[in-house]
Design an enzyme around this catalytic site. Structure first.
Site, PDB file in Angstrom:
ATOM      1  NE  ARG A 106      -3.676   2.366   2.382  1.00 24.58           N
ATOM      2  CZ  ARG A 106      -3.388   3.559   2.868  1.00 24.58           C
ATOM      3  NH1 ARG A 106      -2.250   3.773   3.469  1.00 24.58           N
ATOM      4  NH2 ARG A 106      -4.258   4.542   2.748  1.00 24.58           N
ATOM      5  CE1 TYR A 209      -0.569  -9.286  -1.346  1.00 21.80           C
ATOM      6  CE2 TYR A 209      -2.332 -10.624  -0.441  1.00 21.80           C
ATOM      7  CZ  TYR A 209      -1.777  -9.387  -0.676  1.00 21.80           C
ATOM      8  OH  TYR A 209      -2.429  -8.244  -0.248  1.00 21.80           O
ATOM      9  CG  ASP A 287     -12.348   2.002   2.265  1.00 19.47           C
ATOM     10  OD1 ASP A 287     -12.731   1.321   1.301  1.00 19.47           O
ATOM     11  OD2 ASP A 287     -11.396   1.667   3.006  1.00 19.47           O
TER      12      ASP A 287
END
Ligand code: FAD
Length: 391
Positions: A106, A209, A287
């Site tokens: 991020r 991952y 969001d």
């Protein structure tokens, strides 16, 4: 350019806010981003950029830069928790039309967007916490330091606990899902391949991952529990609690969890999708408009789509109110459908009854072997969507 002379204030410098700022600036608007944090790229862990989000990154001219800082996903592998044996393998290389899927930190994605926005002439101001908004022809934000900042349009991209959503919709109370999630990043000392691994056990699952050049691994571990935990990106927990919760897991899990020295914990809440995404001089996105559970990995991708769509609607209609109405009608149903899919996915990896779990895993394995394309095509409506092709 269509938005030349338009003064736009974006509240929140996360993924959606920065993408919107850049897209609006490219249409000529004068854009200022107000971010509460002292640094633009502080905390966070892995984000999955699926083909629908990647199209927006490409259209913003950042495709090559993203690829250079992320890991291309080759497959999604569902594993049984006991020995880690594969139950189902979905080969992402078989996505239709050569669509690509990436794993990115991020902080790297935020940094990429912030650098591009600054280079394009967007002003980004840090330590600017928004407290309230007045909508209207000259909307204005009230900051916690007492300042007022006005423009022609305010974009509320202030995330999960958005004050701008609350101003438009009243306070919408979320409900606890009975699940919490830990997240951590560990060094990739296990040779984790460029794949998403979902380790499924009774009442819990762990997703792993790799990130960046494959040198680290992102971990997100969800557990069903009765006790409430705060919904926050900054709440830390003891790594021992995470290890204890997944003590029964085999395969690669013990080694990955053994490497955790810092871990965040957040409570998973269901939020209603906001009913009102705009008011005179105001719009919300990401969001702020539709917080989602992480089980479809679409939070960042929807925010990118919203950002592009908002800028396109505004640039193609001189009537701002009509443009905002069009923006909501293009976006709300799609986002509500994705949020609902993420909510209904929540229990699927957590089957407790060993007989039901065994049968479900058998069924998944068979479907994956007999109809692999069909298993992948169930996500077409999400990944195949190209918001950049809609004028
Ligand atoms: C610190 C942090 C870490 C995260 N880590 C992860 C992760 O590891 N994995 C994952 O999948 N998702 C993570 N997310 C969430 C993910 O980034 C979002 O779900 C998704 O990208 C949607 O983007 P958004 O722009 O709507 O919201 P966000 O990316 O959450 O951005 C919202 C921005 O608004 C700012 N803000 C909030 N309130 C105010 C205010 N009152 N005034 C001014 N600014 C304000 C926030 O500081 C933030 O920068 C994280 C979010 C944050 C804020």
């Amino acid at each position: 350019m269509a938005l030349t002379g338009r003064k736009i204030i974006v509240a929140g410098g996360g993924i959606g806010g920065l993408a919107a700022a850049l897209a609006l600036r490219r249409h000529g608007a004068e854009v200022r981003v107000l971010e509460q944090a002292g640094e633009i790229n502080e905390v966070g862990a892995g984000i999955q950029v699926s083909p629908n989000g990647l199209r927006v990154i490409e259209a913003l001219g950042l495709g090559a830069a993203l690829r250079a800082r992320s890991c291309r996903g080759r497959a999604v592998v569902l594993r049984d928790h006991r020995e880690g044996e594969a139950v189902l393998r979905l080969d992402l290389g078989r996505l239709p039309g050569g669509q690509e899927y990436y794993f990115v930190h991020r902080a790297d994605l935020v940094d990429l967007l912030a650098c591009a926005a600054r280079a394009a002439g967007v002003e980004i101001r840090l330590l600017q916490k928004v407290r309230d908004i007045t909508s209207g022809d000259r909307p204005a934000l009230e900051l916690c330091n007492g300042d007022r900042v006005g423009g022609d349009l305010v974009v509320g991209a202030d995330g999960l606990h958005s004050v701008i959503r609350a101003a438009l919709n009243g306070v919408l109370t979320p409900s606890f899902t009975g699940q919490v999630a830990w997240r951590a990043v560990v060094p990739n000392i296990f040779g984790h391949p460029p794949e998403v691994h979902v380790h499924m056990g009774p009442g819990r699952h762990l997703v792993s991952y790799p990130l960046r050049d494959g040198s680290s691994v992102n971990l997100v571990a969800a557990e069903e529990r009765k006790g409430w935990v705060e919904e926050s990106w900054s709440h830390e927990d003891a790594p021992e609690n995470l290890r204890a919760a997944f003590a029964g897991f085999g395969g690669a899990v013990p080694a990955m969890l053994g490497a955790v020295d810092r871990v965040g914990l957040w409570g998973l809440f269901r939020h209603p999708v906001a009913r009102h995404w705009h008011a005179p001089g105001v719009a919300i996105l990401g969001d702020a408009a539709h917080p989602t559970l992480p089980f479809m990995a679409q939070g960042a991708n929807m925010a990118l789509e919203d950002a592009w769509s908002l800028a396109t609607c505004l640039a193609s209609d001189a009537d701002q109110a009509a443009a905002l109405t069009r923006y909501q009608s293009r976006r709300r149903d799609r986002c509500a459908r994705i949020v609902a899919a993420a909510t209904s996915n929540a229990w699927k990896y957590h089957l407790r009854n060993p007989l039901i779990r065994g049968a479900a895993h058998l069924g998944l394995g068979l479907a994956g072997r007999l109809a692999p394309e069909r298993m992948l095509r169930q996500f077409d409506w999400i990944y195949g969507h190209d918001v950049t092709s809609i004028a």
